[in-house]
Design an enzyme around this catalytic site. Structure first.
Site, short mmCIF file in Angstrom:
data_model
loop_
_atom_site.label_atom_id
_atom_site.label_comp_id
_atom_site.label_asym_id
_atom_site.label_seq_id
_atom_site.Cartn_x
_atom_site.Cartn_y
_atom_site.Cartn_z
N CYS B 86 0.84 -1.20 0.00
CA CYS B 86 0.00 0.00 0.00
C CYS B 86 0.88 1.26 0.00
O CYS B 86 1.55 1.53 -0.98
CB CYS B 86 -0.98 -0.04 1.18
SG CYS B 86 -2.39 1.06 0.95
N HIS B 194 -3.50 -5.72 0.91
CA HIS B 194 -2.85 -5.95 2.21
C HIS B 194 -2.83 -7.45 2.58
O HIS B 194 -3.71 -7.91 3.30
CB HIS B 194 -3.62 -5.21 3.30
CG HIS B 194 -3.46 -3.73 3.25
ND1 HIS B 194 -2.43 -3.07 3.90
CD2 HIS B 194 -4.18 -2.78 2.63
CE1 HIS B 194 -2.54 -1.76 3.69
NE2 HIS B 194 -3.59 -1.56 2.93
N GLU B 196 -1.05 -8.80 4.76
CA GLU B 196 -0.89 -8.92 6.22
C GLU B 196 -2.23 -8.84 6.96
O GLU B 196 -2.31 -9.17 8.13
CB GLU B 196 0.10 -7.85 6.74
CG GLU B 196 -0.48 -6.46 6.96
CD GLU B 196 -0.68 -5.64 5.69
OE1 GLU B 196 -0.58 -6.20 4.58
OE2 GLU B 196 -0.94 -4.43 5.81
#
Lengths: 82, 224
Positions: B86, B194, B196
């Site tokens: 990002c 994302h 994560e």
């Protein structure tokens, strides 16, 4: 003092999404003669009057920070300031 | 393996990334301040999402001049792992470690949802645990995620197989539906989604976990 006015705008090949949104708002306000809106950025940089390397520095500052050459172009004017 | 997560003023996904490494793949991980000048002892550097320097000027533009960045460039040049997610992706393009730029979404709104991505190239240290063309669910959260590059750069990305992830549906107007790209050497990856935030089922998807697992066991398992 020298005042450098820097204008940064998106290249024509890059869709200006913010300009488009602003244009649509202007149209909604009732101004239907407007055909295009482009948004850019404006910077003022001040230098000492007798500085010889001014243009060289401004070019580098624009290339390395103020504008992203992948998507933007810039131009500037050098004026006298108080 | 020991990974660094760089913390810029305004980073806000640093702890998610930290958690993904510590708990997701159980590797050593440390937060590194943007004023640090050394990444000695680390095997890779991760640049988290967020709004470094409040997105002032352009997303990622100010972060490029932080002291830690010289070390990120060194890692990229030495073939070590560099991953930007990002805002991290925006920083990597501003740095010139990845080509192109990320600009305002085509339709002027912030997009925050879980989207389908296609794995375009699974022959990298980041994607070796995915099947070719595997479709994965990963959240996105960005206002400036529209990937832009000129035609010549796009051809180069295709020829060198640098396009790693694509959106199944073009949510933000990106060139060629690009969601993530790598450098030619494939040790630097930038992506808007994302992974994560997708490492456990309870989060809605664990499809991001394989990206981190690929890092610790990069041998390419799946044929292309």
């Amino acid at each position: 003092m020298k005042l450098v006015k820097v204008y940064v705008t998106l290249k024509d090949s890059v869709l200006d999404a913010q300009g488009e949104a602003i244009k649509s708002a202007i149209n909604t306000m009732g101004y239907d003669k407007i055909s295009d809106v482009h948004m850019g950025k404006y910077f003022e940089l001040k230098f000492a009057s007798d500085y010889q390397e001014l243009e060289n520095d401004v070019d580098k500052i624009c290339d390395d920070l103020l504008a992203n050459p992948n998507i933007e172009t810039y131009r500037y004017e050098i004026t006298e300031a108080e | 393996m020991k990974l660094a997560v760089v913390n810029f003023p305004g980073s806000n996904c640093d702890m998610d990334l930290f958690y993904a490494i510590r708990d997701g793949i159980k590797q050593a991980v440390e937060l590194v301040d943007y004023r640090a000048t050394s990444l000695k002892g680390f095997d890779g550097v991760l640049i988290p999402g967020g709004f470094s320097y409040g997105d002032y000027l352009r997303s990622g533009a100010i972060a490029v001049h932080a002291p830690i960045v010289k070390e990120i460039i060194r890692f990229a040049n030495e073939g070590k792992i560099v991953l930007g997610i990002c805002n991290g992706f925006q920083i990597l393009t501003e740095l010139g470690l990845l080509p192109g730029a990320l600009i305002q979404n085509e339709k002027s709104r912030f997009i925050c949802e879980t989207v389908d991505l296609e794995v375009e190239n699974n022959q990298t240290i980041f994607t070796s645990h995915y099947q070719p063309k595997e479709v994965i669910k990963v959240p996105v959260a960005h206002g400036e995620g529209r990937y832009y590059c000129d035609e010549a750069t796009l051809q180069e990305l295709k020829e060198n197989r640098q396009i790693i992830f694509k959106y199944k549906e073009n949510i933000n107007g990106s060139v060629d539906q690009i969601a993530g790209i790598a450098n030619k050497e494939k040790n630097v990856l930038g992506m808007m989604p994302h992974p994560e935030r997708a490492i456990e089922e309870i989060l809605g998807s664990d499809d991001g976990l394989k990206l981190f697992q690929s890092l610790i066991n990069p041998e390419v398992k799946v044929n292309d």
